[in-house]
Each structure stands twice: as structure tokens, then as C-alpha cells.
Scaffold this motif. Structure first.
Motif, PDB file in Angstrom:
ATOM      1  N   LYS A   1       0.942  -1.186  -0.011  1.00 22.17           N
ATOM      2  CA  LYS A   1      -0.149   0.102   0.111  1.00 22.17           C
ATOM      3  C   LYS A   1       0.858   1.139   0.015  1.00 22.17           C
ATOM      4  CE  LYS A   1      -3.831  -2.183   2.700  1.00 22.17           C
ATOM      5  NZ  LYS A   1      -4.405  -2.245   4.054  1.00 22.17           N
ATOM      6  N   GLY A   2       1.986   1.082   0.405  1.00 20.05           N
ATOM      7  CA  GLY A   2       2.959   2.164   0.645  1.00 20.05           C
ATOM      8  C   GLY A   2       2.951   2.942   1.787  1.00 20.05           C
ATOM      9  N   TRP A   3       4.121   4.095   1.849  1.00 20.15           N
ATOM     10  CA  TRP A   3       4.237   4.658   3.310  1.00 20.15           C
ATOM     11  C   TRP A   3       3.168   5.552   3.449  1.00 20.15           C
ATOM     12  CZ3 TRP A   3       8.775   6.230  -0.439  1.00 20.15           C
ATOM     13  CH2 TRP A   3       9.891   5.365  -0.586  1.00 20.15           C
ATOM     14  N   GLN A   4       2.563   6.230   2.641  1.00 20.18           N
ATOM     15  CA  GLN A   4       1.795   7.266   2.932  1.00 20.18           C
ATOM     16  C   GLN A   4       0.228   6.890   3.043  1.00 20.18           C
ATOM     17  OE1 GLN A   4       3.887   7.762   0.005  1.00 20.18           O
ATOM     18  NE2 GLN A   4       4.902   9.126   1.043  1.00 20.18           N
ATOM     19  N   LYS A   5      -0.170   5.621   2.573  1.00 23.20           N
ATOM     20  CA  LYS A   5      -1.328   5.018   3.102  1.00 23.20           C
ATOM     21  C   LYS A   5      -1.258   4.386   4.346  1.00 23.20           C
ATOM     22  CE  LYS A   5      -3.412   4.612  -1.433  1.00 23.20           C
ATOM     23  NZ  LYS A   5      -3.887   3.451  -2.518  1.00 23.20           N
ATOM     24  N   ILE A   6      -0.202   3.671   4.791  1.00 28.77           N
ATOM     25  CA  ILE A   6      -0.182   3.243   6.033  1.00 28.77           C
ATOM     26  C   ILE A   6       0.052   4.308   7.309  1.00 28.77           C
ATOM     27  CG2 ILE A   6       1.616   1.786   7.512  1.00 28.77           C
ATOM     28  CD1 ILE A   6       0.009   0.181   5.247  1.00 28.77           C
ATOM     29  N   ARG A   7       0.890   5.185   6.803  1.00 34.12           N
ATOM     30  CA  ARG A   7       0.858   6.441   7.895  1.00 34.12           C
ATOM     31  C   ARG A   7      -0.582   7.147   8.037  1.00 34.12           C
ATOM     32  NH1 ARG A   7       3.872  12.040   6.614  1.00 34.12           N
ATOM     33  NH2 ARG A   7       4.849  12.348   8.809  1.00 34.12           N
ATOM     34  N   GLU A   8      -1.135   7.391   7.133  1.00 33.29           N
ATOM     35  CA  GLU A   8      -2.673   7.790   7.347  1.00 33.29           C
ATOM     36  C   GLU A   8      -3.476   6.951   8.016  1.00 33.29           C
ATOM     37  OE1 GLU A   8      -3.677   8.829   3.243  1.00 33.29           O
ATOM     38  OE2 GLU A   8      -1.973  10.568   2.966  1.00 33.29           O
ATOM     39  N   ALA A   9      -3.582   5.699   7.688  1.00 34.37           N
ATOM     40  CA  ALA A   9      -4.376   4.740   8.304  1.00 34.37           C
ATOM     41  C   ALA A   9      -3.977   4.746   9.786  1.00 34.37           C
ATOM     42  CB  ALA A   9      -4.319   3.318   7.757  1.00 34.37           C
TER      43      ALA A   9
ATOM     44  N   GLU B   1       9.611  13.547   4.481  1.00 38.00           N
ATOM     45  CA  GLU B   1      10.951  13.772   4.015  1.00 38.00           C
ATOM     46  C   GLU B   1      11.620  13.063   2.604  1.00 38.00           C
ATOM     47  OE1 GLU B   1      14.088  13.599   6.789  1.00 38.00           O
ATOM     48  OE2 GLU B   1      12.728  14.051   8.432  1.00 38.00           O
ATOM     49  N   GLY B   2      10.809  12.316   1.925  1.00 38.24           N
ATOM     50  CA  GLY B   2      11.075  11.593   0.956  1.00 38.24           C
ATOM     51  C   GLY B   2      10.232  11.587  -0.262  1.00 38.24           C
ATOM     52  N   ARG B   3      10.318  10.523  -1.090  1.00 39.42           N
ATOM     53  CA  ARG B   3       9.488  10.405  -2.271  1.00 39.42           C
ATOM     54  C   ARG B   3       8.009   9.835  -2.035  1.00 39.42           C
ATOM     55  NH1 ARG B   3      12.185   7.083  -6.817  1.00 39.42           N
ATOM     56  NH2 ARG B   3      12.868   5.956  -5.042  1.00 39.42           N
ATOM     57  N   GLN B   4       7.215   9.976  -2.894  1.00 33.12           N
ATOM     58  CA  GLN B   4       5.903   9.633  -2.837  1.00 33.12           C
ATOM     59  C   GLN B   4       6.076   8.076  -3.098  1.00 33.12           C
ATOM     60  OE1 GLN B   4       2.984  11.051  -1.372  1.00 33.12           O
ATOM     61  NE2 GLN B   4       4.671  12.635  -0.796  1.00 33.12           N
ATOM     62  N   TRP B   5       5.113   7.068  -2.756  1.00 32.34           N
ATOM     63  CA  TRP B   5       4.983   5.926  -2.836  1.00 32.34           C
ATOM     64  C   TRP B   5       4.974   5.453  -4.577  1.00 32.34           C
ATOM     65  CZ3 TRP B   5       6.833   1.647  -0.426  1.00 32.34           C
ATOM     66  CH2 TRP B   5       6.794   0.393  -0.699  1.00 32.34           C
ATOM     67  N   ASP B   6       4.180   6.436  -4.987  1.00 33.54           N
ATOM     68  CA  ASP B   6       3.764   5.784  -6.456  1.00 33.54           C
ATOM     69  C   ASP B   6       5.112   6.376  -7.331  1.00 33.54           C
ATOM     70  OD1 ASP B   6       3.533   8.814  -6.454  1.00 33.54           O
ATOM     71  OD2 ASP B   6       1.419   8.602  -6.759  1.00 33.54           O
ATOM     72  N   GLU B   7       5.975   7.117  -6.838  1.00 28.47           N
ATOM     73  CA  GLU B   7       7.116   7.657  -7.491  1.00 28.47           C
ATOM     74  C   GLU B   7       8.188   6.459  -7.775  1.00 28.47           C
ATOM     75  OE1 GLU B   7       8.713  11.662  -6.883  1.00 28.47           O
ATOM     76  OE2 GLU B   7       7.466  11.506  -5.266  1.00 28.47           O
ATOM     77  N   LEU B   8       7.966   5.402  -6.852  1.00 33.31           N
ATOM     78  CA  LEU B   8       8.831   4.040  -6.771  1.00 33.31           C
ATOM     79  C   LEU B   8       8.581   3.221  -8.069  1.00 33.31           C
ATOM     80  CD1 LEU B   8       9.185   5.281  -4.143  1.00 33.31           C
ATOM     81  CD2 LEU B   8       9.665   2.884  -3.267  1.00 33.31           C
ATOM     82  N   THR B   9       9.604   2.566  -8.305  1.00 34.63           N
ATOM     83  CA  THR B   9       9.340   1.313  -9.481  1.00 34.63           C
ATOM     84  C   THR B   9       8.692   0.361  -8.698  1.00 34.63           C
ATOM     85  OG1 THR B   9      11.245   0.204  -9.090  1.00 34.63           O
ATOM     86  CG2 THR B   9      11.301   2.183 -10.786  1.00 34.63           C
ATOM     87  N   GLU B  10       7.910  -0.448  -9.542  1.00 39.35           N
ATOM     88  CA  GLU B  10       7.467  -1.803  -8.966  1.00 39.35           C
ATOM     89  C   GLU B  10       8.618  -2.683  -8.269  1.00 39.35           C
ATOM     90  OE1 GLU B  10       4.517  -5.723 -10.101  1.00 39.35           O
ATOM     91  OE2 GLU B  10       5.539  -4.524 -11.664  1.00 39.35           O
ATOM     92  N   GLU B  11       9.682  -2.581  -8.697  1.00 35.37           N
ATOM     93  CA  GLU B  11      10.672  -3.213  -8.140  1.00 35.37           C
ATOM     94  C   GLU B  11      11.040  -2.883  -6.818  1.00 35.37           C
ATOM     95  OE1 GLU B  11      15.336  -5.029  -9.004  1.00 35.37           O
ATOM     96  OE2 GLU B  11      14.393  -3.763 -10.563  1.00 35.37           O
ATOM     97  N   GLU B  12      11.107  -1.404  -6.787  1.00 37.12           N
ATOM     98  CA  GLU B  12      11.468  -0.891  -5.577  1.00 37.12           C
ATOM     99  C   GLU B  12      10.501  -0.982  -4.342  1.00 37.12           C
ATOM    100  OE1 GLU B  12      13.974   3.070  -6.922  1.00 37.12           O
ATOM    101  OE2 GLU B  12      11.974   3.170  -7.324  1.00 37.12           O
TER     102      GLU B  12
END
Length: 524
Positions: free
Chosen positions: A241-249, A270-281
Motif C-alpha cells: 500500500k505504501g508509506w503514505q497510506k499506512i501512515r494515514e491509516a 521527507e522523501g518521495r511519494q510511494w507512487d514514484e517508486l518502480t514496482e521493483e523498489e
């Protein structure tokens, strides 16, 4: 409601301990975890299953504003002695295998000095058997600095600050009492083994009717990422789900629980948004967090083993249990993917790599700013649970918003046990007066205020709390910032220019404290 101030002096504290002597002394269990974030537990809003700690919280009280020193070794020094860490001799780092850390001055010796006493030393004088399992990290070069020489009857664990979970070895090996051990037989996992020995020590104690003090100091979930595969499998994929969604939940659950105020919002990302990452990342970072979650989950399982033992032995009602983390979640080495590569996970020869990275540390510290070492709330805020069913079960998991800090735990144990904090010890050495105050008044009266000011400093991260205000000087700055924590505990709005008088008052107090508590000088 305005809080009623309760600033207890030594004489008042000693009079309170007489109350404890009227009844049977409780067993005392102190559980500390390592580098776990504020919101990682279920009872603090996290999604990681921690049913045993959640149940423990229901039998007592959760603190929302308990302060630590920002890093493991000074926090442990402060916890064990009831003092500020510089007073105890560990203002920077503790000794590690290849690091003496002695700067030649009182505040920065790298080990607990002889002008302080440990909880074990104090409670032993009050008739307690004293046991420790886990991470020591307050001195190791010379047996006079080891647990048995600082009041514990038995010890099993690691003297150093970090080790492999799967095969502690070399100069980061295991110690039993005063004996260094070879690498353990496989399979092995520190979280399980520390609990095994904690239960062994307690179960095999002399049958003389005396109470016991157990200090169980897990190295979980400190790096490296080492966990049992069955636990890892429970979490792989859940963090896609990624950093932002886990954090918001997490934030939503924390608001619902009353842990935080909705108006604070989330601290700056402080960092990138989760959807900026590649699938591998995303796959790799999901796996790193899955292992971290497995470490926390396994720790909770082992806490459950201990709590079940207390129930089976009929000791749960009159056992005081305090659970906390030593500091905020760890972002080291302050990169997105952390230390090492994902294929290093569960390498038994590693004691550092890999870690889970800065963004996940921010998630662990939801909703607060920064992480371990820094003096912002993400570094210095600790989840803390106090449970003593015989005395406080009626509070049923209530929250306490009063500010307290590490030295208060020593004072609380003195209060519970009827122990006496000594003026001299170690062959006549003068002992620095206790800094902490018993937290029991907070449990029965949520409006009590224990401390007018609380201070801190670690590697030039400076902090002072006063009423609803907090002043911070970050290691990366020469200037102090000022925050109104009632309105902005996520520290987004610096009010230093708007409130210069308040800032000056607080920084003047901080300087006075620093000059009288061995913060300076930092070396010869």
C-alpha cells in the motif's frame, strides 16, 4: 482542565514508599524494546498484530507523552539509574567492542559511573532477587561494568549495542552471568532466547518468599532485519500500500483512540511519494517493512509467554509491569532503502545490515517529526504501558497525557517496593540525588503534573519541555525553535519569533541545567 502541580522532593518520595511496605511487595517486570516507533503497537494505532501488549494495556494505563533521550545507550543509562544520562556517565555513546568512548569527563565516560546506582542495586537492598535478560549497552570493557557487578543476580544477553539475532558471535557474542559464550547452536533467535532465560531465572529463583525484579531488554526491532520466516510470511505484501497510506491509516486509528489530536496533522514528509517508486523498489521496500513487522510481532508473542507465566503461577495480580521503547524508530543510515541489500536479510553473520530505511521510520513514528537521535517528538516520544492489576486494573487501558520521562521509572519502582534510594554506595561513594518522581499519582489523578521542566541533550540535539511548550535546537542548526505542543505536537510551526520571551526563559533554564548536570565540558 488546569493540571495540579506535584513536584515531589526526596523526603516526600520516601514517605510514599512507606505505603508500599504496608502490603506485600510486588514483583516488578520492566520490558524495554529497541528502536521501536511510537505507533508500531496495536494499542498505539499500528497495524502490526500485538495482542499481548494490547491486553496488557487494557489492564492498566497508556502514556501519550513519555519522553526518552533519543538514543539507546543514554536512554538505558537514564532508565537504570533514575538520573539524566550525563549524570550517570553516558551522555554520548556507551562502550562497544572496538570503542571505549571515554572522553575523560564525568558526563562522557561511556559506562555507568560509581556516583549512580542501578535499579537492581536499589531493589536488591529492599530484598528483591534481580534478573536481567537482553541488551545491556551501558559498559562492557571490564567485568566491573557488567550486570552482575551492578546489582543483578543473573544475566543472559549481549553486552554490546547490537548483534546478530540468529548467531551472536565474535566480539558481539552472548554472555551468561560473567561468562562469555560461544556462538549458539542453531536454530536460535535472540527474542526467543532472551525470554527463555528470563523465565528460567524467575522460575528457578530461591523459594524464600522474596519478590523479584526482572529487566527484559529485547534487541528487537533494532537493525539488522532478522526474523523467523514463518513470521515474515505473515506480512509480505501487506505494505505494498505504501508509506503514505499506512501512515494515514495509523493516524486515523490514533485519533479515534484519543492518542493524538486531529488538528495536529502529520509531520513533514521527507522523501518521495510511494507512487514514484518502480514496482521493483516497492517489492523490496515492502519486504524490508515485512521483516521489521515480524520482529515486532515476535517480540509481542514473547511478551505473551512471560505474561502467561505470571498467570499460571498466580503472580499476575501483584506484579507491576512497565513496557516501553528506548527511543523513536531508527532511520539510519538516513537513506530510503536503509543499510545493505535485501538479500542480506537473515544473514546470521551480519550485525548491522540491512535496515528498513528513513521513510518507514517516519511511518513508525506517526504522526511525529523525525526519528532516533533527533530531539523532535519522533525521536523522543515513547509508547509506555503501566500495568499492576491488583492496584490499577480499574483504569482499563485509559490514557494519561501528563508528561513523564525515563528517571521516573526508578522512582516508581522505589515507590512500589518500599526501597530506599541511597545517599552513598559503592564503598562510600556519594550518589547523585534521584531526578525522577513516582508516576503512580498520575494513574489515579490524570491532572497531576510531575515536572515543571524536562531537559535533554545528545550530540548537540538540545531540548526543553515546559508546560505546553517545547524548545528544540537541532544538531543541524545553531538556532532554537519553539513549538506549542497543545496545538502542534507534530512541530510544524516554529513560534520562536512570535514568542521570544518564552523561548528565552526556556533556553536560559536549559543552559542552567546543562551547566549543572555534566553536559559540559564534553571532553578534557
Amino acid at each position: 482542565m488546569k493540571r495540579r502541580s506535584l513536584l515531589l522532593g526526596t523526603a516526600t518520595l520516601l514517605s510514599m514508599t512507606a505505603m508500599a511496605q504496608q502490603g506485600k511487595q510486588p514483583n516488578i517486570v520492566l520490558i524495554m524494546v529497541d528502536d521501536m516507533g511510537y505507533s508500531d503497537l496495536g494499542c498505539y494505532g499500528g497495524e502490526i498484530p500485538t495482542p499481548n501488549l494490547d491486553n496488557l494495556a487494557k489492564q492498566g494505563v497508556r502514556f501519550t507523552h513519555f519522553c526518552n533521550t533519543g538514543r539507546s545507550c543514554p536512554s538505558r543509562a537514564s532508565l537504570l539509574t533514575g538520573l539524566y544520562p550525563q549524570q550517570a556517565g553516558i551522555g554520548m555513546m556507551s562502550e562497544d567492542p572496538h570503542s571505549a568512548e571515554d572522553h575523560g569527563v564525568h558526563g562522557y565516560m561511556g559506562f555507568l559511573n560509581r556516583n549512580c546506582v542501578t535499579m537492581a542495586e536499589v531493589l536488591k537492598e529492599a530484598g528483591y532477587h534481580t534478573y536481567m535478560a537482553g541488551k545491556w549497552h551501558v559498559g562492557m570493557h571490564g567485568q566491573e561494568k557488567w550486570p552482575l557487578q551492578r546489582g543483578f543476580d543473573h544475566f543472559y544477553g549481549i553486552l554490546s549495542g547490537a548483534s546478530s539475532y540468529l548467531r551472536p558471535h565474535g566480539d558481539r557474542n552472548l554472555t551468561l552471568d560473567n561468562q562469555q559464550l560461544p556462538p549458539p547452536d542453531q536454530p536460535y533467535y535472540t527474542t526467543d532466547a532472551f525470554t527463555d532465560y528470563a523465565l528460567k531465572f524467575v522460575d528457578e529463583r530461591p523459594k524464600d518468599g522474596k519478590p523479584y525484579f526482572l529487566y527484559l531488554a529485547y534487541n528487537a526491532p533494532h537493525w539488522p532485519l532478522h526474523a523467523k520466516q514463518a513470521d515474515i510470511d505473515k506480512f509480505v505484501g501487506k505494505y505494498r500500500k505504501g508509506w503514505q497510506k499506512i501512515r494515514e491509516a495509523r493516524m486515523k486509528r490514533m485519533i479515534k483512540m484519543g492518542l493524538i489530536d486531529k488538528s495536529w496533522g502529520l509531520a513533514q514528509w521527507e522523501g518521495r511519494q510511494w507512487d514514484e517508486l518502480t514496482e521493483e523498489e516497492q517489492i523490496e521496500l515492502d519486504r524490508r517493512m515485512a521483516v521489521y513487522a515480524a520482529q515486532v510481532h515476535c517480540m509481542d508473542y514473547n511478551v505473551g509467554r512471560l505474561l502467561n507465566y505470571l498467570k499460571e503461577k498466580g503472580e499476575a495480580e501483584n506484579t507491576l509491569v512497565i513496557f516501553l521503547s528506548d527511543n523513536g524508530a531508527c532511520a539510519e543510515p538516513h537513506r530510503e532503502k536503509g543499510f545493505g541489500t535485501v538479500d542480506m536479510i537473515n544473514d546470521p553473520d551480519e550485525w548491522v545490515k540491512p535496515s528498513y530505511g528513513l521513510p518507514w521510520a517516519q511511518v513508525s513514528n506517526t504522526p511525529y517529526r523525525k526519528y532516533k537521535v533527533r530531539a523532535y517528538e519522533g525521536g523522543t516520544s515513547t509508547p509506555l504501558i503501566i500495568s499492576w492489576p491488583e492496584k490499577y486494573a480499574e483504569y482499563d487501558g485509559e490514557l494519561r497525557h501528563t508528561r513523564a520521562f525515563l528517571p521516573d521509572i526508578m522512582a516508581t519502582f522505589i515507590d512500589a517496593s518500599g526501597a530506599t534510594y541511597p545517599k552513598t554506595y559503592h564503598g562510600g561513594n556519594e550518589i547523585i540525588p534521584l531526578v525522577g518522581t513516582s508516576m503512580f499519582p498520575i494513574l489515579t489523578n490524570p491532572d497531576v503534573e510531575l515536572h515543571e521542566y524536562i531537559f535533554g541533550e545528545h550530540f548537540d540535539n538540545c531540548v526543553v519541555w515546559w508546560k505546553n511548550w517545547k524548545a528544540v535546537k537541532d544538531q543541524a542548526s545553531k538556532n532554537w525553535e519553539l513549538f506549542n505542543l497543545d496545538k502542534d505536537r507534530t512541530e510544524r510551526v516554529d513560534l520562536s519569533r512570535e514568542e521570544p520571551k518564552i523561548l528565552k526563559q526556556m533556553t536560559d533554564k536549559w543552559k542552567e541545567w546543562a551547566d549543572t548536570h555534566y553536559v559540559y565540558p564534553k571532553s578534557k
